[in-house]
Design a protein around this motif. Structure first.
Motif, PDB file in Angstrom:
ATOM      1  N   THR A   1      10.816  -7.079  -7.515  1.00 21.97           N
ATOM      2  CA  THR A   1      10.656  -5.632  -7.326  1.00 21.97           C
ATOM      3  C   THR A   1      11.880  -5.117  -6.592  1.00 21.97           C
ATOM      4  O   THR A   1      12.404  -3.879  -7.129  1.00 21.97           O
ATOM      5  N   GLN A   2      12.469  -5.990  -5.802  1.00 19.41           N
ATOM      6  CA  GLN A   2      13.583  -5.405  -4.930  1.00 19.41           C
ATOM      7  C   GLN A   2      14.630  -5.683  -5.593  1.00 19.41           C
ATOM      8  O   GLN A   2      15.603  -4.652  -5.831  1.00 19.41           O
ATOM      9  N   SER A   3      14.982  -6.492  -6.825  1.00 16.05           N
ATOM     10  CA  SER A   3      15.974  -6.429  -7.743  1.00 16.05           C
ATOM     11  C   SER A   3      16.011  -5.369  -8.656  1.00 16.05           C
ATOM     12  O   SER A   3      16.905  -4.816  -9.183  1.00 16.05           O
TER      13      SER A   3
ATOM     14  N   LYS B   1       0.822  -1.164   0.154  1.00 17.37           N
ATOM     15  CA  LYS B   1      -0.074  -0.061   0.062  1.00 17.37           C
ATOM     16  C   LYS B   1       0.905   1.257  -0.208  1.00 17.37           C
ATOM     17  O   LYS B   1       0.499   2.458  -0.343  1.00 17.37           O
ATOM     18  N   ALA B   2       2.124   1.247   0.756  1.00 18.27           N
ATOM     19  CA  ALA B   2       2.854   2.409   0.597  1.00 18.27           C
ATOM     20  C   ALA B   2       3.706   2.526  -0.431  1.00 18.27           C
ATOM     21  O   ALA B   2       4.041   3.786  -0.820  1.00 18.27           O
ATOM     22  N   PHE B   3       4.037   1.560  -1.220  1.00 18.62           N
ATOM     23  CA  PHE B   3       5.228   1.654  -2.389  1.00 18.62           C
ATOM     24  C   PHE B   3       4.728   0.978  -3.569  1.00 18.62           C
ATOM     25  O   PHE B   3       5.393   1.501  -4.640  1.00 18.62           O
ATOM     26  N   ILE B   4       3.874   0.287  -3.671  1.00 21.78           N
ATOM     27  CA  ILE B   4       3.775  -0.669  -5.074  1.00 21.78           C
ATOM     28  C   ILE B   4       2.380  -0.069  -5.574  1.00 21.78           C
ATOM     29  O   ILE B   4       2.251  -0.054  -6.688  1.00 21.78           O
TER      30      ILE B   4
ATOM     31  N   MET C   1       5.097  -6.195 -12.856  1.00 21.35           N
ATOM     32  CA  MET C   1       5.646  -6.726 -11.931  1.00 21.35           C
ATOM     33  C   MET C   1       4.229  -6.037 -10.692  1.00 21.35           C
ATOM     34  O   MET C   1       4.482  -6.898  -9.807  1.00 21.35           O
ATOM     35  N   ARG C   2       4.023  -4.807 -10.793  1.00 23.09           N
ATOM     36  CA  ARG C   2       2.986  -4.594 -10.054  1.00 23.09           C
ATOM     37  C   ARG C   2       1.831  -5.423  -9.840  1.00 23.09           C
ATOM     38  O   ARG C   2       1.209  -5.796  -8.987  1.00 23.09           O
ATOM     39  N   LEU C   3       1.479  -5.902 -11.066  1.00 26.43           N
ATOM     40  CA  LEU C   3       0.145  -6.827 -11.389  1.00 26.43           C
ATOM     41  C   LEU C   3       0.597  -7.998 -10.515  1.00 26.43           C
ATOM     42  O   LEU C   3      -0.326  -8.714  -9.788  1.00 26.43           O
ATOM     43  N   ARG C   4       1.873  -8.797 -10.611  1.00 27.70           N
ATOM     44  CA  ARG C   4       2.203  -9.951 -10.121  1.00 27.70           C
ATOM     45  C   ARG C   4       2.087 -10.002  -8.455  1.00 27.70           C
ATOM     46  O   ARG C   4       1.701 -10.795  -7.932  1.00 27.70           O
TER      47      ARG C   4
ATOM     48  N   ILE D   1       6.914   3.473  -6.130  1.00 29.32           N
ATOM     49  CA  ILE D   1       8.148   3.035  -6.735  1.00 29.32           C
ATOM     50  C   ILE D   1       8.063   3.035  -8.253  1.00 29.32           C
ATOM     51  O   ILE D   1       7.049   2.606  -8.689  1.00 29.32           O
ATOM     52  N   ASN D   2       9.368   3.294  -9.131  1.00 29.11           N
ATOM     53  CA  ASN D   2       9.156   3.154 -10.513  1.00 29.11           C
ATOM     54  C   ASN D   2       9.304   1.471 -11.036  1.00 29.11           C
ATOM     55  O   ASN D   2      10.516   1.029 -11.070  1.00 29.11           O
ATOM     56  N   ILE D   3       8.379   0.898 -11.049  1.00 31.60           N
ATOM     57  CA  ILE D   3       8.241  -0.417 -11.533  1.00 31.60           C
ATOM     58  C   ILE D   3       7.429  -0.839 -12.806  1.00 31.60           C
ATOM     59  O   ILE D   3       6.729   0.169 -13.146  1.00 31.60           O
TER      60      ILE D   3
END
Length: 342
Positions: free
Chosen positions: A143-145, A104-107, A121-124, A115-117
Motif C-alpha cells: 500500500t505504501q508503494s 483503522k485510520a487509513f485503510i 490491497m485492503r483485503l490483504r 486512502i485510495n487503494i
C-alpha cells in the motif's frame, strides 16, 4: 625503463553517475533537518518528490498543499508507514497496536481518511488482523508503494502553485533562524487546515500528549487518531506529524479565536428593558432593531419621544396654561420637517 606517467587517473570503480538522485541517509525524526537547506531546494527542483520527503520543512509545505486539495491522507499515511517500517518497537504488542491504528485510520472502509487503494490491497491487510497473523514491519509495503505513486501525481500539481515558490524561498533564504522557519512551515499547515476544513482550534492537551511519545513515537497513546470523525482525527494526525518532523505543534487557539462578547449598547430607547444578569444568568442580551439603525433614525426617535413627553405634559391637569400651545406647535413643525426629509 618504462616511462612513468606523471598524471594520476581516477579508478574506473569510483566513477559515479550524477544523473540520478542519491538521498542522504537521514531520518525524518526531530533534529534531522540539514543546515544546508538550499541543497534541498536545488534537489527538489531537479529530482522532485524524493528530496522533498528528505526535508521536514518542505514536507510540511507539501502537506499544506494536499490539505488545500482535500487529500492529506496520502502523505500522512506514507509518512506513518515509513515510520512504522523503521521504528524500533519495544515488543510485538506495541507493533501490532500501531499497525491496527494505521489500519483503522487509513485503510478500513470506515476510516475518515481512507486512502485510495484497491479492494484487493485492503483485503490483504485486513486478513492479517482477521487471521491473527504476526505483524511484520513490511505489512504496509504494497500500500505504501501505491500511495507513493499517487504522491508523484500530487507533486506535479504542487509545483504549479504559489506555495511551492514560497517553500523554495524558505529553503534558500530562511535558514538563518531554524525555529522561526519551523514555525512558518507549521503555520502554513494550520492556515490550510483552517481555510479548507474550518478547523481553527485544538484541544489544550493535544501537544502535550503527542510530545510524551518523543522521541520514539511508538506508543500510539492518542485515542483521537482512530476517531471516526474527520474533524477530530485530522487535527490529531497533523499535530502528531508536525511535532515528529519539526518539534513544533499546531497552535491551540481557544481564547484568541473566540473574542470576548461586546458590552451591551448604552444608547437604547427608554422603552427597551434589558434583563438583569443576576435574575437570569443564562439570559442573552440581544440588541434591538432600533439600536442597530443609523444615526439619523436614532435622532428622529429621540425627537419623537421628546415630542410625546411635551404633549403629555400639556394635557396634564396641573400643567401650565400658556406654554403648551407654543411648545406643541414648535415640536410638531420640527417633527413634520424631519419626517419629510427622511
Amino acid at each position: 625503463m618504462p616511462a612513468i606517467s606523471s598524471g594520476s587517473s581516477r579508478p574506473a570503480s569510483r566513477e559515479a553517475d550524477d544523473s540520478t538522485f542519491r538521498p542522504r541517509k537521514r531520518s525524518l525524526s526531530v533534529g534531522g533537518e540539514s543546515r544546508c537547506n538550499d541543497f534541498y531546494a536545488r534537489q527538489i527542483e531537479q529530482y522532485g518528490l524524493e528530496p522533498l520527503l528528505g526535508s521536514p520543512v518542505a514536507t510540511c509545505y507539501f502537506l499544506a498543499s494536499l490539505i488545500a486539495s482535500f487529500a492529506p491522507e496520502s502523505l500522512l499515511f506514507y509518512l506513518e508507514a515509513e515510520h512504522f517500517r523503521t521504528a524500533a518497537f519495544a515488543d510485538n504488542a506495541l507493533r501490532t497496536r500501531y499497525a491496527k491504528g494505521l489500519y483503522k485510520a487509513f485503510i478500513s472502509q470506515r476510516a475518515p481518511m481512507e486512502i485510495n487503494i484497491s479492494h484487493n490491497m485492503r483485503l490483504r491487510v485486513s486478513n492479517v488482523f482477521r487471521n491473527a497473523e504476526p505483524v511484520t514491519p513490511m505489512i504496509f509495503q504494497e500500500t505504501q508503494s501505491h500511495v507513493r505513486a499517487l504522491l508523484e501525481q500530487e507533486f506535479s500539481q504542487f509545483r504549479q502553485r504559489a506555495l511551492f515558490a514560497r517553500m523554495l524561498a524558505e529553503l534558500t533564504t530562511g535558514r538563518k533562524d531554524g525555529h522561526a522557519q519551523h514555525v512558518r512551515a507549521v503555520g502554513a499547515v494550520y492556515d490550510a487546515l483552517s481555510a479548507t476544513y474550518s478547523i481553527r482550534s485544538l484541544s489544550a492537551n493535544k501537544a502535550r500528549l503527542v510530545q510524551a511519545e518523543a522521541p520514539s513515537f511508538t506508543k500510539f497513546a492518542d485515542m483521537e487518531l482512530t476517531s471516526s470523525e474527520l474533524r477530530v482525527a485530522l487535527p490529531a494526525w497533523l499535530c502528531r506529524t508536525t511535532i515528529r518532523l519539526l518539534d513544533t505543534p499546531l497552535p491551540s487557539l481557544h481564547e484568541s479565536m473566540h473574542p470576548p462578547a461586546s458590552a451591551p449598547p448604552t444608547d437604547l430607547p427608554p422603552s427597551t428593558s434589558l434583563p438583569h444578569p443576576r435574575g437570569n444568568p443564562h439570559a442573552v442580551v440581544l440588541a434591538t432593531a432600533s439600536a442597530k439603525k443609523p444615526t439619523k433614525q436614532k435622532s428622529m426617535q429621540r425627537l419623537r419621544f421628546r415630542f410625546q413627553l411635551d404633549s403629555n405634559s400639556s394635557h396634564s391637569p396641573g400643567g401650565p396654561s400658556s406654554a403648551p400651545a407654543t411648545v406643541k406647535s414648535r415640536w410638531e413643525s420640527l417633527w413634520s420637517s424631519r419626517r419629510r426629509k427622511a
